[in-house]
Design a protein around this motif. Structure first.
Motif, PDB file in Angstrom:
ATOM      1  N   LEU A 237      -2.889   4.747  -6.854  1.00 56.89           N
ATOM      2  CA  LEU A 237      -4.025   5.389  -7.550  1.00 56.89           C
ATOM      3  C   LEU A 237      -4.121   5.218  -9.090  1.00 56.89           C
ATOM      4  CD1 LEU A 237      -7.258   6.140  -7.319  1.00 56.89           C
ATOM      5  CD2 LEU A 237      -6.273   8.504  -7.518  1.00 56.89           C
ATOM      6  N   VAL A 238      -2.944   5.774  -9.647  1.00 59.30           N
ATOM      7  CA  VAL A 238      -3.207   6.064 -11.111  1.00 59.30           C
ATOM      8  C   VAL A 238      -2.426   5.100 -11.781  1.00 59.30           C
ATOM      9  CG1 VAL A 238      -3.354   8.323 -10.585  1.00 59.30           C
ATOM     10  CG2 VAL A 238      -1.062   7.652 -11.079  1.00 59.30           C
ATOM     11  N   GLY A 239      -1.446   4.321 -10.940  1.00 61.72           N
ATOM     12  CA  GLY A 239      -0.637   3.224 -11.758  1.00 61.72           C
ATOM     13  C   GLY A 239       0.421   3.826 -12.462  1.00 61.72           C
ATOM     14  N   LEU A 240       1.589   4.354 -11.623  1.00 60.55           N
ATOM     15  CA  LEU A 240       2.673   5.278 -11.980  1.00 60.55           C
ATOM     16  C   LEU A 240       3.840   4.349 -12.489  1.00 60.55           C
ATOM     17  CD1 LEU A 240       2.681   8.363 -12.324  1.00 60.55           C
ATOM     18  CD2 LEU A 240       3.678   8.531 -10.108  1.00 60.55           C
ATOM     19  N   SER A 241       3.728   3.833 -13.865  1.00 61.40           N
ATOM     20  CA  SER A 241       4.889   3.395 -14.317  1.00 61.40           C
ATOM     21  C   SER A 241       5.167   3.707 -15.796  1.00 61.40           C
ATOM     22  CB  SER A 241       4.624   1.856 -14.445  1.00 61.40           C
ATOM     23  OG  SER A 241       4.734   1.248 -12.961  1.00 61.40           O
ATOM     24  N   GLY A 242       6.307   3.706 -16.126  1.00 60.28           N
ATOM     25  CA  GLY A 242       6.594   4.041 -17.453  1.00 60.28           C
ATOM     26  C   GLY A 242       6.177   5.369 -17.904  1.00 60.28           C
ATOM     27  N   SER A 243       6.356   6.370 -16.601  1.00 59.64           N
ATOM     28  CA  SER A 243       5.870   7.782 -16.778  1.00 59.64           C
ATOM     29  C   SER A 243       7.231   8.600 -16.532  1.00 59.64           C
ATOM     30  CB  SER A 243       4.792   7.756 -15.740  1.00 59.64           C
ATOM     31  OG  SER A 243       3.783   6.943 -16.153  1.00 59.64           O
ATOM     32  N   ILE A 244       6.922  10.016 -16.983  1.00 61.09           N
ATOM     33  CA  ILE A 244       7.650  11.118 -16.528  1.00 61.09           C
ATOM     34  C   ILE A 244       7.025  11.753 -15.294  1.00 61.09           C
ATOM     35  CG2 ILE A 244       8.737  13.214 -17.366  1.00 61.09           C
ATOM     36  CD1 ILE A 244       8.189  12.236 -20.207  1.00 61.09           C
ATOM     37  N   VAL A 245       7.924  11.441 -14.184  1.00 57.23           N
ATOM     38  CA  VAL A 245       7.593  12.109 -12.772  1.00 57.23           C
ATOM     39  C   VAL A 245       8.608  13.277 -12.414  1.00 57.23           C
ATOM     40  CG1 VAL A 245       7.154  11.423 -10.494  1.00 57.23           C
ATOM     41  CG2 VAL A 245       7.048   9.757 -12.042  1.00 57.23           C
ATOM     42  N   LEU A 246       7.878  14.500 -12.470  1.00 58.61           N
ATOM     43  CA  LEU A 246       8.370  15.655 -12.216  1.00 58.61           C
ATOM     44  C   LEU A 246       8.210  15.931 -10.556  1.00 58.61           C
ATOM     45  CD1 LEU A 246       6.947  18.114 -15.211  1.00 58.61           C
ATOM     46  CD2 LEU A 246       9.009  16.586 -14.840  1.00 58.61           C
ATOM     47  N   VAL A 247       9.215  16.309  -9.959  1.00 57.63           N
ATOM     48  CA  VAL A 247       9.246  16.414  -8.395  1.00 57.63           C
ATOM     49  C   VAL A 247       9.898  17.600  -8.003  1.00 57.63           C
ATOM     50  CG1 VAL A 247       9.278  15.496  -6.126  1.00 57.63           C
ATOM     51  CG2 VAL A 247       9.045  13.903  -8.006  1.00 57.63           C
ATOM     52  N   ASP A 248       9.201  18.823  -7.571  1.00 61.08           N
ATOM     53  CA  ASP A 248      10.056  19.918  -7.124  1.00 61.08           C
ATOM     54  C   ASP A 248      10.336  19.770  -5.767  1.00 61.08           C
ATOM     55  OD1 ASP A 248      11.053  22.514  -7.086  1.00 61.08           O
ATOM     56  OD2 ASP A 248       9.023  23.653  -7.468  1.00 61.08           O
ATOM     57  N   ARG A 249      11.617  19.783  -5.397  1.00 57.06           N
ATOM     58  CA  ARG A 249      12.081  19.712  -3.813  1.00 57.06           C
ATOM     59  C   ARG A 249      11.555  18.526  -3.349  1.00 57.06           C
ATOM     60  NH1 ARG A 249      11.767  24.939  -0.573  1.00 57.06           N
ATOM     61  NH2 ARG A 249      13.356  23.565   0.759  1.00 57.06           N
ATOM     62  N   PRO A 250      12.140  17.295  -3.750  1.00 63.56           N
ATOM     63  CA  PRO A 250      11.649  16.234  -2.841  1.00 63.56           C
ATOM     64  C   PRO A 250      11.915  15.998  -1.310  1.00 63.56           C
ATOM     65  CG  PRO A 250      13.149  15.752  -4.919  1.00 63.56           C
ATOM     66  CD  PRO A 250      13.268  17.011  -4.666  1.00 63.56           C
ATOM     67  N   GLU A 251      12.798  17.073  -1.064  1.00 64.14           N
ATOM     68  CA  GLU A 251      13.067  17.234   0.486  1.00 64.14           C
ATOM     69  C   GLU A 251      12.489  18.126   1.368  1.00 64.14           C
ATOM     70  OE1 GLU A 251      15.219  20.559  -1.238  1.00 64.14           O
ATOM     71  OE2 GLU A 251      14.800  18.327  -2.052  1.00 64.14           O
ATOM     72  N   LEU A 252      11.261  18.713   0.335  1.00 62.99           N
ATOM     73  CA  LEU A 252      10.629  19.820   0.941  1.00 62.99           C
ATOM     74  C   LEU A 252      10.076  19.664   2.394  1.00 62.99           C
ATOM     75  CD1 LEU A 252       9.492  22.738   0.379  1.00 62.99           C
ATOM     76  CD2 LEU A 252       7.709  21.578  -0.406  1.00 62.99           C
ATOM     77  N   HIS A 253       9.618  18.701   2.790  1.00 60.63           N
ATOM     78  CA  HIS A 253       9.076  18.332   4.056  1.00 60.63           C
ATOM     79  C   HIS A 253       9.536  17.647   4.965  1.00 60.63           C
ATOM     80  CE1 HIS A 253       5.186  20.845   2.627  1.00 60.63           C
ATOM     81  NE2 HIS A 253       5.039  19.807   1.534  1.00 60.63           N
ATOM     82  N   GLY A 254      10.724  17.451   4.843  1.00 57.68           N
ATOM     83  CA  GLY A 254      11.655  16.578   5.662  1.00 57.68           C
ATOM     84  C   GLY A 254      12.064  15.325   5.492  1.00 57.68           C
ATOM     85  N   ILE A 255      11.615  14.805   4.321  1.00 57.43           N
ATOM     86  CA  ILE A 255      12.058  13.562   3.964  1.00 57.43           C
ATOM     87  C   ILE A 255      13.740  13.346   3.734  1.00 57.43           C
ATOM     88  CG2 ILE A 255      11.796  11.379   2.220  1.00 57.43           C
ATOM     89  CD1 ILE A 255       9.057  12.492   2.075  1.00 57.43           C
ATOM     90  N   PRO A 256      14.368  12.653   4.277  1.00 58.54           N
ATOM     91  CA  PRO A 256      15.960  12.664   4.135  1.00 58.54           C
ATOM     92  C   PRO A 256      16.190  12.421   2.539  1.00 58.54           C
ATOM     93  CG  PRO A 256      15.436  11.493   6.166  1.00 58.54           C
ATOM     94  CD  PRO A 256      14.086  12.025   5.372  1.00 58.54           C
ATOM     95  N   PRO A 257      17.058  12.944   2.103  1.00 52.32           N
ATOM     96  CA  PRO A 257      17.281  12.841   0.450  1.00 52.32           C
ATOM     97  C   PRO A 257      17.433  11.311   0.204  1.00 52.32           C
ATOM     98  CG  PRO A 257      18.824  14.534   1.337  1.00 52.32           C
ATOM     99  CD  PRO A 257      17.965  14.068   2.481  1.00 52.32           C
ATOM    100  N   ASP A 258      18.140  10.426   0.961  1.00 54.52           N
ATOM    101  CA  ASP A 258      18.270   9.006   0.559  1.00 54.52           C
ATOM    102  C   ASP A 258      17.024   8.449   0.670  1.00 54.52           C
ATOM    103  OD1 ASP A 258      18.169   9.399   3.246  1.00 54.52           O
ATOM    104  OD2 ASP A 258      19.362   7.617   3.739  1.00 54.52           O
ATOM    105  N   ARG A 259      16.204   8.639   1.480  1.00 56.60           N
ATOM    106  CA  ARG A 259      14.748   7.972   1.562  1.00 56.60           C
ATOM    107  C   ARG A 259      13.824   8.575   0.502  1.00 56.60           C
ATOM    108  NH1 ARG A 259      12.306   4.868   4.743  1.00 56.60           N
ATOM    109  NH2 ARG A 259      13.285   3.999   6.585  1.00 56.60           N
ATOM    110  N   ALA A 260      13.833  10.033   0.195  1.00 57.34           N
ATOM    111  CA  ALA A 260      13.352  10.580  -0.777  1.00 57.34           C
ATOM    112  C   ALA A 260      13.467   9.685  -2.317  1.00 57.34           C
ATOM    113  CB  ALA A 260      13.461  12.064  -1.051  1.00 57.34           C
ATOM    114  N   LEU A 261      14.840   9.767  -2.589  1.00 51.43           N
ATOM    115  CA  LEU A 261      15.089   9.047  -3.678  1.00 51.43           C
ATOM    116  C   LEU A 261      14.695   7.590  -3.618  1.00 51.43           C
ATOM    117  CD1 LEU A 261      18.621  10.412  -4.016  1.00 51.43           C
ATOM    118  CD2 LEU A 261      16.682  10.870  -5.408  1.00 51.43           C
ATOM    119  N   ALA A 262      14.942   6.993  -2.572  1.00 50.83           N
ATOM    120  CA  ALA A 262      14.438   5.478  -2.512  1.00 50.83           C
ATOM    121  C   ALA A 262      12.874   5.124  -2.882  1.00 50.83           C
ATOM    122  CB  ALA A 262      14.720   4.643  -1.326  1.00 50.83           C
ATOM    123  N   GLY A 263      12.289   6.305  -2.358  1.00 50.00           N
ATOM    124  CA  GLY A 263      10.884   6.188  -2.174  1.00 50.00           C
ATOM    125  C   GLY A 263      10.428   6.706  -3.766  1.00 50.00           C
TER     126      GLY A 263
END
Length: 304
Positions: A237-263
């Motif tokens: 939606l917003v076009g998220l490039s060249g941006s600072i992206v803050l993420v608290d607990r990427p694994e919070l809802h069960g996404i495996p760490p490797d997939r979270a980082l890839a996503g």
């Protein structure tokens, strides 16, 4: 635009010190992980960055400055160090690719802020050419019970650095317009695929699927699928490039760490990801700066 570091001085919930995200002099790490045990200030440091951006370039959201001030003190202070792109340097007439901003949190007084960085941060547009500061907080969830939120830029700008789950109430409306926005639909599909093995978007059928079955109601998504949809829909939606992206607990809802980082890496190009998590699995083999809160400063390259 990337963050080279944050210096916190007498901030409630954040140990005073310099938190460095530098790869080398004047060069920021693209990936930063803030980690540590319970109560060490991981979430608070992300909140501090988001709040500092709000004071530099205020929008309509009410800023609770008092919550960052130690009881008995009059102020709290933050110094942000930025790495600017050549275009950003030109826009504000900066002679150096490194800029600093001083932010003072007060009870009721307005303080002068760095107008140059404020000008850069207040720019907003749903395109990849406009840098943003995006915050995926620990409170994130698909808010589908309180009515939809407009997709318009004037509405969406209010949510970028905020933690309210209402920022994701746009998802239903976003899915409805995808058939008319094939560029965004394709981006949503690609990003979602990196996050989730079970939740996909069928471009031909213009339908969100879970394990191959059409989703008619977002409540049918699993927790990890819903999280994946929130990340992918926001980026598209917003076009998220060249941006600072803050993420608290990427694994919070069960996404495996490797997939979270890839996503997260697929959200857009040239983003700086600043993550907070206690997860040893996420820290293992992490390619970037690791800031360990609560550790002996002499053993921590990120805090000195």
């Amino acid at each position: 635009m990337k963050l080279l570091g944050v210096q916190a001085i007498d901030v409630l919930g954040v140990e005073s010190g310099v938190y460095s995200f530098e790869r080398g002099p004047g060069e920021a790490h693209d990936h930063v992980l803030i980690t540590g045990g319970p109560g060490t200030g991981k979430t608070r440091l992300l909140e501090l960055i988001a709040a500092s951006r709000e004071l530099l370039a205020p929008i309509e959201r009410v800023m609770d400055q008092e919550s960052f001030i130690i009881p008995g003190n009059e102020t709290a202070k933050v110094i942000l160090s930025w790495q600017l792109t050549p275009d950003e340097q030109e826009v504000i007439g900066a002679s150096s690719p490194v800029a600093t901003s001083e932010v003072i949190f007060r009870y009721d007084e307005e303080d002068e802020v760095d107008s140059r960085m404020g000008f850069l941060l207040e720019r907003y547009g749903h395109d990849d050419a406009t840098p943003k500061l995006e915050y995926f907080s620990e409170q994130r969830r698909l808010d589908i019970g309180g009515g939809e939120v407009s997709l318009d830029e004037d509405e969406q700008i209010r949510f970028r650095g905020g933690a309210s789950p209402r920022k994701f109430a746009f998802v239903s409306a976003f899915l409805e317009v995808l058939p008319d926005r094939l560029d965004r639909a394709a981006r949503f599909q690609r990003t979602l695929e990196r996050f989730s093995p079970s939740c996909t978007y069928d471009l031909e059928r213009q339908t969100l699927l879970s394990r191959g079955r059409p989703i008619r109601d977002l409540t049918q998504l699993s927790a990890s699928e819903a999280d994946s949809v929130m990340f992918a829909a926001t980026a598209a939606l917003v076009g998220l490039s060249g941006s600072i992206v803050l993420v608290d607990r990427p694994e919070l809802h069960g996404i495996p760490p490797d997939r979270a980082l890839a996503g997260l890496a697929a959200l857009g190009s040239d983003n700086q990801l600043i993550l907070a998590s206690p997860s040893p699995a996420l820290a293992a083999g992490f390619d970037g700066a690791i800031v360990r809160l609560g550790a002996d400063p002499s053993a921590n390259g990120g805090l000195r």
